[in-house]
Design a protein around this motif. Structure first.
Motif, PDB file in Angstrom:
ATOM      1  N   LEU A 259       0.762  -1.226  -0.053  1.00 13.23           N
ATOM      2  CA  LEU A 259      -0.125   0.155  -0.142  1.00 13.23           C
ATOM      3  C   LEU A 259       0.795   1.292  -0.012  1.00 13.23           C
ATOM      4  N   LEU A 260       2.052   1.306   0.742  1.00 16.66           N
ATOM      5  CA  LEU A 260       2.879   2.247   0.687  1.00 16.66           C
ATOM      6  C   LEU A 260       3.527   2.560  -0.748  1.00 16.66           C
ATOM      7  N   GLY A 261       3.586   1.522  -1.178  1.00 17.63           N
ATOM      8  CA  GLY A 261       4.251   1.508  -2.807  1.00 17.63           C
ATOM      9  C   GLY A 261       3.399   2.594  -3.599  1.00 17.63           C
ATOM     10  N   ILE A 262       2.204   2.424  -3.409  1.00 17.62           N
ATOM     11  CA  ILE A 262       1.062   3.217  -4.151  1.00 17.62           C
ATOM     12  C   ILE A 262       1.303   4.842  -3.486  1.00 17.62           C
ATOM     13  N   VAL A 263       1.396   4.936  -2.476  1.00 17.42           N
ATOM     14  CA  VAL A 263       1.670   6.260  -1.878  1.00 17.42           C
ATOM     15  C   VAL A 263       2.765   7.098  -2.361  1.00 17.42           C
ATOM     16  N   VAL A 264       4.077   6.113  -1.953  1.00 18.22           N
ATOM     17  CA  VAL A 264       5.190   6.937  -2.250  1.00 18.22           C
ATOM     18  C   VAL A 264       5.282   7.303  -3.751  1.00 18.22           C
ATOM     19  N   ARG A 265       4.726   6.226  -4.959  1.00 16.60           N
ATOM     20  CA  ARG A 265       4.723   6.565  -5.947  1.00 16.60           C
ATOM     21  C   ARG A 265       3.733   7.812  -6.375  1.00 16.60           C
ATOM     22  N   MET A 266       2.679   8.117  -5.726  1.00 20.98           N
ATOM     23  CA  MET A 266       1.991   9.295  -6.208  1.00 20.98           C
ATOM     24  C   MET A 266       2.495  10.535  -5.672  1.00 20.98           C
TER      25      MET A 266
END
Length: 453
Positions: free
Chosen positions: A416-423
């Motif tokens: 889930l953090l992968g989505i957040v950091v990528r955004m």
């Protein structure tokens, strides 16, 4: 397409090859996929899937102990290695059949033979049959590395053999400090095997954030795993039913098994790539461009055989992008930055983005937020284990550059953090997000004080 037996011939039915074959077939291409062993590749057959099953198995010993603090009695428990191996094999068989069904349902033909490259448009099967294709995709993955110059190297096993041991050794020496080494150290230790991890570096998990590396090493030692850093195996010799291991620092000790987990090398040996003029990198991987195309226009490669980012989801994404580009009429390039990943160590690691060292090398101002705490579960279990969370933030833009976690369910959080950091989320976005209480993950949105230590 006229003049060729197939539009696409895939060598290797691992995650990347199967995905490429399925998507290309759905685009209407005539596809064949050759595999000499079993369908599913390293991940499904002898990698991340059986390894994760073994990780689950190895955790139960602590779970039974922890349950006592919650009122459960756990005196009459036992473990049977043969049952675990048998049940794991049954699940791998199921997945192998599922992969075959999915491949054939998409319209691709499976050829269960070894295939090698004869020229830019021709493959040679082990049976002697030659087939032609407009495009050839190499997706043969990688294989465990054992140094052949090491005296007694033939006595060592790798992760391939570890899944099929007839019995558990009383003691094992694991050589390496990466994903596979630390994961198997946790597996064997959890199953009651005295475990020694020999790592030539100054700390395990080179390339990961230093705080995470140090934290995990400390927690592993609490579990009884002996970690010998800045050391390497110099010799292995037979000793009774086991082996005797000699280190380069002069230490010598016996063990039931010695396992090498010092990395994997691309599977290009004997593949015939030189027949087509395919260029390799200095590390013997297939050299490809951003579209996974090799130096020969008709030959592409995806996954670990290219030695870009050797993770199963990356191979799948590369295989899909190849099919979209070549047969779907839309150019798709895979972005290899900001890839979230997990190490199923014990406790496990979940991480995405830059480490603190990387951030300080590329940004003028870096803010660090981190916390270490005892997970709520262990307030009753009494286990001496702590969790670590760390945010790396650009001090000028407030953007979160990296997030690193070591503790229960860290891998799930990393996805889930992968989505957040990528955004491109900022620290202020984390701060403005309501916490889910009581959870360990709420620490990610309640961290307020910068680390100044």
């Amino acid at each position: 397409m006229s003049g060729f037996d197939y539009d696409l011939f895939v060598i290797g039915a691992g995650s990347g090859g199967v995905r490429a074959g399925r998507i290309a077939a759905r685009y209407g291409a005539k596809v064949a996929v050759a595999e000499e062993y079993r369908v599913g590749g390293t991940c499904v057959i002898r990698g991340c899937v059986p390894k994760k099953l073994f990780v689950y198995a190895s955790k139960f010993a602590e779970e039974f102990e922890d349950a006592v603090g919650f009122g459960w009695a756990s005196e009459k428990v036992s473990f049977d290695w043969a049952s675990l191996v048998e049940n794991k094999d049954r699940e791998i068989d199921r997945l192998n059949k599922a992969y075959i069904r999915n491949l054939e349902a998409a319209g691709a033909e499976l050829i269960q033979e070894r295939a090698t490259v004869a020229d830019p448009h021709t493959v040679l099967l082990a049976s002697g049959r030659k087939l032609t294709a407009l495009y050839i995709l190499v997706a043969t993955g990688a294989t465990p590395f054992v140094p052949r110059h090491l005296p007694g190297h033939e006595l060592a096993i790798t992760s391939n053999e570890a899944f099929h041991l007839e019995r558990l050794p009383s003691r094992i020496v694991i050589v390496g400090g990466g994903y596979i080494a630390v994961e198997f150290a946790g597996i064997f230790s959890g199953l009651g095997v005295e475990t020694v991890l020999v790592c030539r570096g100054e700390q395990i998990l080179r390339g990961f954030d230093d705080d995470i590396r140090n934290h995990l090493a400390g927690e592993m030692k609490k579990k009884g795993i002996e970690i010998r850093t800045q050391a390497n195996v110099a010799s292995i010799e037979r000793s009774g039913d086991g082996v005797r291991v000699g280190l380069n620092d002069g230490a010598r000790f016996g063990a039931g098994q010695v396992m090498f987990a010092t990395g994997r090398i691309p599977n290009v040996l004997g593949l015939g790539l030189e027949n087509a003029g395919v260029e390799l990198t200095p590390h013997m991987a297939v050299k490809v461009d951003s579209l996974s195309r090799s130096s020969v226009p008709s030959i592409y490669a995806v996954g670990d055989v290219t030695n870009r980012v050797n993770l199963t989801p990356v191979a799948i994404r590369e295989g899909h992008a190849f099919a979209d580009t070549v047969f779907g009429g839309k150019e798709v390039k895979v972005d290899h930055a900001l890839i979230p990943t997990a190490v199923f160590s014990q406790p496990e690691i979940g991480t995405v983005g830059l480490t603190e060292v990387q951030a300080r090398q590329g940004y003028r101002a870096v803010d660090i937020y981190k916390t270490s705490f005892r997970p709520m579960k262990h307030t009753l279990s009494g286990r001496d284990e702590r969790m670590l969370m760390k945010l790396v933030v650009d001090g000028e833009s407030d953007r979160v550059l990296g997030c690193h976690i070591c503790g229960p369910d860290a891998g799930e959080m990393a996805q889930l953090l992968g989505i957040v950091v990528r955004m491109g989320a900022k620290k202020s976005d984390f701060d403005a997000t309501m916490a889910v209480h009581p959870t360990a993950a709420e620490e990610l949105v309640t961290l307020r004080e910068k680390w100044t230590g």
